[in-house]
Design an enzyme around this catalytic site. Structure first.
Site, PDB file in Angstrom:
ATOM      1  N   ASP A  15      -6.574  20.896   6.210  1.00 43.45           N
ATOM      2  CA  ASP A  15      -5.257  21.504   6.000  1.00 43.45           C
ATOM      3  C   ASP A  15      -5.239  22.473   4.828  1.00 43.45           C
ATOM      4  OD1 ASP A  15      -4.444  19.995   8.106  1.00 43.45           O
ATOM      5  OD2 ASP A  15      -3.270  18.560   6.945  1.00 43.45           O
ATOM      6  N   ARG A  95      -1.313  10.902  -5.867  1.00 39.48           N
ATOM      7  CA  ARG A  95      -0.564  12.139  -5.660  1.00 39.48           C
ATOM      8  C   ARG A  95       0.240  12.583  -6.880  1.00 39.48           C
ATOM      9  NH1 ARG A  95      -4.264  12.905  -2.217  1.00 39.48           N
ATOM     10  NH2 ARG A  95      -3.717  12.904  -0.005  1.00 39.48           N
ATOM     11  N   ASP A 124       3.065  12.036   1.667  1.00 39.60           N
ATOM     12  CA  ASP A 124       2.552  12.851   0.570  1.00 39.60           C
ATOM     13  C   ASP A 124       3.468  14.013   0.218  1.00 39.60           C
ATOM     14  OD1 ASP A 124       0.367  11.286   0.084  1.00 39.60           O
ATOM     15  OD2 ASP A 124      -1.023  12.461   1.281  1.00 39.60           O
ATOM     16  N   SER A 178      -8.031  11.986   9.646  1.00 40.07           N
ATOM     17  CA  SER A 178      -7.496  12.481   8.382  1.00 40.07           C
ATOM     18  C   SER A 178      -7.849  11.448   7.325  1.00 40.07           C
ATOM     19  CB  SER A 178      -5.972  12.643   8.473  1.00 40.07           C
ATOM     20  OG  SER A 178      -5.443  12.992   7.212  1.00 40.07           O
TER      21      SER A 178
END
Length: 401
Positions: A15, A95, A124, A178
């Site tokens: 991504d 994150r 996220d 992922s």
């Protein structure tokens, strides 16, 4: 006229790799990529050349592993925070740290926006954006997956876009998971895992042995804690990063830390994730054993309630909230006497208690035994039970009438 600068949270995965050319095409901006080194190892190899080749003006690789372990992992572990009884929050607390550093670099570079590669269906996006909002509300947030200009609707679309723009990626249609990796864990989502009836293939597990491949002999280890924080393994004092690295190797060897769960995302979607958290699973188990020895009943029970709320805050991206900061204050008080040594046995995915000791243990062997002592008169229990059970006795009398 100087182009607007956008800081992109960059992992080098599918991504974020395609977002460098996409941002330049659609926003006519300079893209500054920021990658956080949180202990993901070989994944950082060749990242700078890749980012520059695909159009970034520069790449920051920020070495944040020490801060990550000491400032994010250990506080969460001491709180006992586990999301939905199984998930040890490996992506969740990474994150906010990544986004915090991106905000600092955006301020340094004079950037006006922070971009990220999280989808509009996941957690996220919330974790990144709440952190930016909390630390610098003036920064704009660009989220391509939620942008009207974004025309890619699947990982297959993203792979095709990467091929069209000569963006090298490690994913393929054969292995299309992922994945997110750091020193604490690796997560796997997507591909065959999207069907909850599918057992995870053995090749999903990249950090740890499967149970079948784990050694046939058990291994004993000892972990020393000081005020809730692990400080030594088998009597050898270590830094937080070295200690976690050591436990990761031991846990991986014995197939420790596999979690396969369907969880409730913040946005209301149920998702299936497979996690490997070898060292972290060992630490949680050992820390819990030591708390059982050193925390009084009321504090221990209230801390269990708090742990659920703490986990929700971390999972939902509210790391930089006043409530989480306040809960840390409570946790720190509970950990003052959580010092001692825990011995455990590792065997084919299992963590078996094998002994625990602490200088300020609340467990007294003579009191816990069946032998009478001066400290406890068993006759006292008669009156205690009569008073404690009085409301139930009254209710029973009323019911019988």
């Amino acid at each position: 006229m100087e182009k607007e600068k956008v800081v992109l949270l960059y992992s080098g995965g599918l991504d974020t790799s395609i977002m460098i050319p996409w941002l330049k095409e659609n926003y006519n901006c300079e893209v500054i990529a920021v990658c956080a080194d949180l202990g993901q190892g070989e994944e950082l190899s060749g990242l700078e050349a890749k980012a520059l080749k695909t159009g970034a003006s520069k790449l920051y690789i920020e070495r944040l592993t020490d801060e990550f372990v000491a400032g994010y992992i250990f506080p969460t572990m001491k709180a006992g925070a586990i999301y939905e009884k199984e998930y040890l929050l490996g992506t969740s607390f990474a994150r906010p740290l990544i986004a915090k550093r991106a905000v600092e670099i955006a301020n340094k570079e004079g950037a006006t926006a922070v971009a990220h590669g999280a989808t509009g269906k996941g957690n996220d996006q919330v974790r990144f954006e709440l952190t930016v909002m909390a630390l610098d509300p003036k920064l704009k947030i660009i989220s391509p997956w939620k942008d009207p200009k974004w025309t890619l609707h699947s990982r297959e679309d993203c792979l095709a876009y990467a091929e069209q723009h000569n963006v090298p990626v490690s994913q393929s249609k054969k292995r299309i998971y992922s994945e997110d990796r750091n020193i604490w864990h690796i997560s796997h989502e997507g591909g065959v895992l999207e069907n909850s009836w599918n057992e995870p293939p053995d090749d999903v597990y990249t950090l740890t042995n499967t149970i079948e491949k784990a050694p046939d002999a058990a291994e004993h280890i000892e972990i020393t804690f000081t005020q809730g924080s692990p400080v030594a393994v088998n009597g050898k004092a270590m830094s937080p990063v070295d200690l976690l690295t050591s436990l990761n190797k031991l846990g991986a060897k014995h197939g420790i830390g596999h979690v396969d769960m369907v969880e409730n995302r913040l946005v209301g979607i149920k998702s299936r994730g497979v996690y490997e958290t070898p060292g972290g699973t060992i630490l949680y188990a050992a820390h819990r054993m030591l708390e059982n020895l050193t925390l009084d009943r009321d504090t221990a029970h209230f801390k269990e309630v708090l742990a659920i709320r703490y986990a929700e805050l971390v999972y939902n991206g509210q790391w930089f909230s006043k409530l989480r900061e306040a809960l840390d204050g409570f946790v720190d008080v509970t950990q003052k006497n959580v010092s001692g040594v825990v011995r455990i046995k590792l065997y084919k995915g299992n963590i078996v208690p094998a002994g625990v000791k602490a200088d300020k243990a609340l467990y007294l062997e003579d009191l816990a035994s069946f032998t009478d002592t001066e400290f406890y008169d068993q006759m006292d229990a008669t009156g205690f039970i009569k008073i404690f059970g009085l409301p139930m006795k009254v209710a029973g009398l009323v019911d019988r009438k």
